[in-house]
Design a protein around this motif. Structure first.
Motif, PDB file in Angstrom:
ATOM      1  N   ARG A   1       3.884  -5.644 -22.624  1.00 47.75           N
ATOM      2  CA  ARG A   1       5.061  -6.069 -21.881  1.00 47.75           C
ATOM      3  C   ARG A   1       4.686  -6.439 -20.461  1.00 47.75           C
ATOM      4  N   LEU A   2       5.333  -7.491 -19.943  1.00 47.72           N
ATOM      5  CA  LEU A   2       5.313  -7.831 -18.526  1.00 47.72           C
ATOM      6  C   LEU A   2       6.758  -7.976 -18.079  1.00 47.72           C
ATOM      7  N   ARG A   3       7.014  -7.600 -16.848  1.00 53.26           N
ATOM      8  CA  ARG A   3       8.376  -7.770 -16.336  1.00 53.26           C
ATOM      9  C   ARG A   3       8.302  -8.303 -14.903  1.00 53.26           C
ATOM     10  N   PHE A   4       8.961  -9.461 -14.681  1.00 49.17           N
ATOM     11  CA  PHE A   4       8.915 -10.162 -13.405  1.00 49.17           C
ATOM     12  C   PHE A   4      10.316 -10.246 -12.796  1.00 49.17           C
ATOM     13  N   GLY A   5      10.411 -10.149 -11.481  1.00 45.57           N
ATOM     14  CA  GLY A   5      11.581 -10.642 -10.774  1.00 45.57           C
ATOM     15  C   GLY A   5      11.422 -12.140 -10.572  1.00 45.57           C
ATOM     16  N   VAL A   6      12.513 -12.894 -10.687  1.00 51.71           N
ATOM     17  CA  VAL A   6      12.455 -14.350 -10.535  1.00 51.71           C
ATOM     18  C   VAL A   6      13.529 -14.767  -9.532  1.00 51.71           C
ATOM     19  N   VAL A   7      13.119 -15.461  -8.466  1.00 54.39           N
ATOM     20  CA  VAL A   7      14.044 -15.811  -7.382  1.00 54.39           C
ATOM     21  C   VAL A   7      13.730 -17.203  -6.841  1.00 54.39           C
TER      22      VAL A   7
ATOM     23  N   HIS B   1      18.032  -5.338  -4.282  1.00 49.67           N
ATOM     24  CA  HIS B   1      18.199  -4.837  -5.644  1.00 49.67           C
ATOM     25  C   HIS B   1      16.889  -4.891  -6.418  1.00 49.67           C
ATOM     26  N   LEU B   2      16.102  -5.946  -6.220  1.00 53.14           N
ATOM     27  CA  LEU B   2      14.809  -6.015  -6.898  1.00 53.14           C
ATOM     28  C   LEU B   2      13.862  -4.937  -6.372  1.00 53.14           C
ATOM     29  N   ALA B   3      13.896  -4.687  -5.061  1.00 55.77           N
ATOM     30  CA  ALA B   3      13.011  -3.678  -4.475  1.00 55.77           C
ATOM     31  C   ALA B   3      13.356  -2.275  -4.953  1.00 55.77           C
ATOM     32  N   GLU B   4      14.594  -2.059  -5.329  1.00 54.26           N
ATOM     33  CA  GLU B   4      15.013  -0.736  -5.793  1.00 54.26           C
ATOM     34  C   GLU B   4      14.638  -0.477  -7.252  1.00 54.26           C
ATOM     35  N   ARG B   5      14.228  -1.503  -7.972  1.00 55.06           N
ATOM     36  CA  ARG B   5      13.792  -1.318  -9.361  1.00 55.06           C
ATOM     37  C   ARG B   5      12.385  -0.727  -9.382  1.00 55.06           C
ATOM     38  N   ASP B   6      12.057  -0.082 -10.482  1.00 53.45           N
ATOM     39  CA  ASP B   6      10.716   0.477 -10.616  1.00 53.45           C
ATOM     40  C   ASP B   6      10.027  -0.026 -11.883  1.00 53.45           C
ATOM     41  N   ASP B   7      10.455  -1.210 -12.357  1.00 52.10           N
ATOM     42  CA  ASP B   7       9.913  -1.713 -13.619  1.00 52.10           C
ATOM     43  C   ASP B   7       9.280  -3.086 -13.493  1.00 52.10           C
ATOM     44  N   LEU B   8       9.050  -3.576 -12.277  1.00 50.28           N
ATOM     45  CA  LEU B   8       8.534  -4.931 -12.094  1.00 50.28           C
ATOM     46  C   LEU B   8       7.025  -4.918 -11.871  1.00 50.28           C
ATOM     47  N   ASP B   9       6.332  -5.860 -12.515  1.00 47.35           N
ATOM     48  CA  ASP B   9       4.910  -6.055 -12.271  1.00 47.35           C
ATOM     49  C   ASP B   9       4.675  -6.988 -11.089  1.00 47.35           C
TER      50      ASP B   9
END
Length: 523
Positions: free
Chosen positions: A128-134, A149-157
């Motif tokens: 699995r890979l998980r990206f924020g996209v903006v 909100h993205l910075a508060e997640r702990d699941d992004l590579d």
């Protein structure tokens, strides 16, 4: 992590408070390394864009833990006024698929601590890979709550930024800016571009996100000027604003200095990153080499094979990479839409004017000539390579258009969906803050736009999802079975404390070349 971060202080106040007023960042992760970035202010006079200040050495450290008891790499980097006191360190010798912490030191001062992650080893099995996209983050249009909100997640590579990281515009005279740009004028000189980059880096939520995960970024047009092409831009006037060559060189130098990217002036920004056996990510530069946009969509020049959006060398690099890729998913970081879009004749004049302001010079007819629709020969080359070589699992990740889309890429748009020969898919993220259709029409969201969206989907059956109103961010998950994008929308882009909600999710199942809606958000 970012929840306790407050509203940014003024850049001048920050520079007086700490030598590391602009935070830290990392980017372009490789299996054995990553690029680290910061900016040091060695004296109060050495503010961004001033061109003054001493040459200095900045120490850096990389550790396996946040307390730096397990330092695995360290060194010193030299910087000064010629590169606006920015620091970029390409650290090598690291382990694949590993989280690291890093910091910089100048004198007795330490920078904020950043966290970064290396890519998986070439050929490694990745589940699995998980990206924020903006994309499209205009400082003057609102606050960057999407980044919070993205910075508060702990699941992004990592975070993929698809362009318009900053905007060139001056402060509007009508007082409409939520927060004014610095400098107040349209940026045209190296000093202007440096100051504007510096201002954006003082946003607390962008700083928190940069410190949290590595970025992979490309530029679109507003990093230089609106509707830029190889020889000019819609928002550039000679001789009042100097030559385009001077302005573009200034924008590209500031970008190389201030962004955590493996790019230096004279090189090329397009590049490819590999994540084990699961995915390759090809980041495009669709401004530097493109031919000038045609003046209207009836111009036969949109089909001229001599006109290009990518440039011959980059286009060959893209198609060769797609055809020979060894990873399963071929992801393309694409700053403007590649899906063909025909605009219906049923829209009102007011709606067309709003769409033209949002999308470019469509003039109420089939094409937005600033995106791949204005360069159909290049698009045909890409689609033909995918079709003729049987390439599967290609997904274009796109920004620019201030709206959310999920599309299939029809080999023949005129017969789609009767002939459902799709050569790939495209997922388009909304803007972080930049104006959407409801903003331009001056109406509440999800009112007038609904009819426009329905008309466009009817005229374009390969467009499965369209949202012209929302601001926010997306989260993309890549797995062997599917690629899924979740769209998140902000309640109020002008509120730094704005909440976000999950809006919709679309999924591309492996081997299908189709987008389908799913009710389940990523967990």
């Amino acid at each position: 992590m970012a929840a306790g971060v407050g509203v940014a202080a003024a850049p001048a106040a920050l520079a007086d408070a700490t030598p590391f007023a602009h935070g830290v960042a990392s980017g372009d992760p490789l299996p054995d390394g990553v690029l680290l970035w910061t900016r040091v202010t060695p004296t109060p006079q050495a503010r961004p864009g001033t061109g003054v200040g001493p040459d200095v050495a900045v120490r850096w450290e990389v550790s396996l833990d946040e307390t730096f008891t397990a330092v695995v790499a360290e060194g010193a980097a030299h910087t000064g006024a010629p590169r606006d006191h920015t620091v970029k360190v390409d650290v090598t010798g690291l382990e694949p698929a590993t989280w690291y912490w890093y910091r910089f030191r100048y004198g007795a001062s330490a920078s904020p601590v950043g966290r970064t992650r290396t890519a998986p080893a070439i050929g490694a099995v990745v589940d699995r890979l998980r990206f924020g996209v903006v994309s499209c983050s205009n400082w003057q249009a609102g606050h960057f709550a999407a980044y919070r909100h993205l910075a508060e997640r702990d699941d992004l590579d990592l975070v993929v930024h698809l362009g318009d990281y900053l905007y060139e515009y001056g402060v509007p005279s009508d007082g409409s800016a939520v927060r004014p740009h610095d400098p107040a004028v349209e940026m045209t000189t190296l000093a202007h571009y440096r100051r504007r980059h510096a201002q954006y880096k003082t946003d607390p939520y962008l700083a928190a996100l940069h410190a949290r995960v590595p970025f992979v970024a490309t530029w679109d047009d507003h990093e230089s000027a609106n509707d830029a092409w190889s020889g000019g831009a819609e928002n550039h006037t000679e001789p009042d604003e100097g030559t385009w060559e001077q302005r573009r060189a200034a924008s590209q130098q500031a970008y190389a200095e201030w962004m955590p990217v493996r790019y230096e002036p004279g090189g090329h920004l397009y590049r490819r990153l590999t994540f084990g056996n699961l995915a390759e990510l090809s980041m495009l530069d669709l401004r530097t080499y493109r031919s000038e946009q045609v003046s209207h969509p009836f111009d036969r020049g949109i089909h001229d094979p001599e006109r290009t959006i990518a440039g011959e060398t980059q286009l060959r690099w893209l198609t060769d990479g797609l055809v020979t890729a060894t990873a399963q998913w071929k992801l393309v970081g694409n700053s403007v839409m590649i899906s063909p879009v025909r605009f219906p004749s049923t829209l009102s004049t007011r709606e067309f004017h709003a769409l033209a302001e949002l999308l470019g010079p469509i003039e109420g007819v089939p094409y937005n000539v600033d995106q791949w629709d204005g360069y159909t020969s290049d698009r045909a080359t890409v689609f033909r390579a995918l079709r003729d070589h049987g390439v599967r699992d290609t997904v274009f990740l796109t920004g620019d258009i201030h709206s959310g889309w999920a599309c299939e890429l029809p080999a023949d748009p005129l017969t789609y969906p009767l002939n459902r020969n799709s050569v790939g898919t495209e997922l388009v993220c909304t803007s972080v803050t930049s104006d959407n259709l409801d903003d331009l029409l001056g109406v509440p969201p999800r009112t007038a736009s609904l009819a426009v969206e329905s008309a466009i989907r009817l005229a374009n059956p390969h467009v499965r999802y369209l949202d012209f109103d929302s601001h926010g961010y997306s989260v993309l998950e890549v797995s062997p079975s599917a690629v899924q994008m979740d769209w998140y929308t902000l309640h109020d882009r002008t509120d730094p404390a704005s909440e976000a909600r999950h809006s919709v999710s679309y999924r591309v199942a492996a081997g299908t070349q189709r987008v389908t809606r799913t009710r389940e958000a990523l967990r």
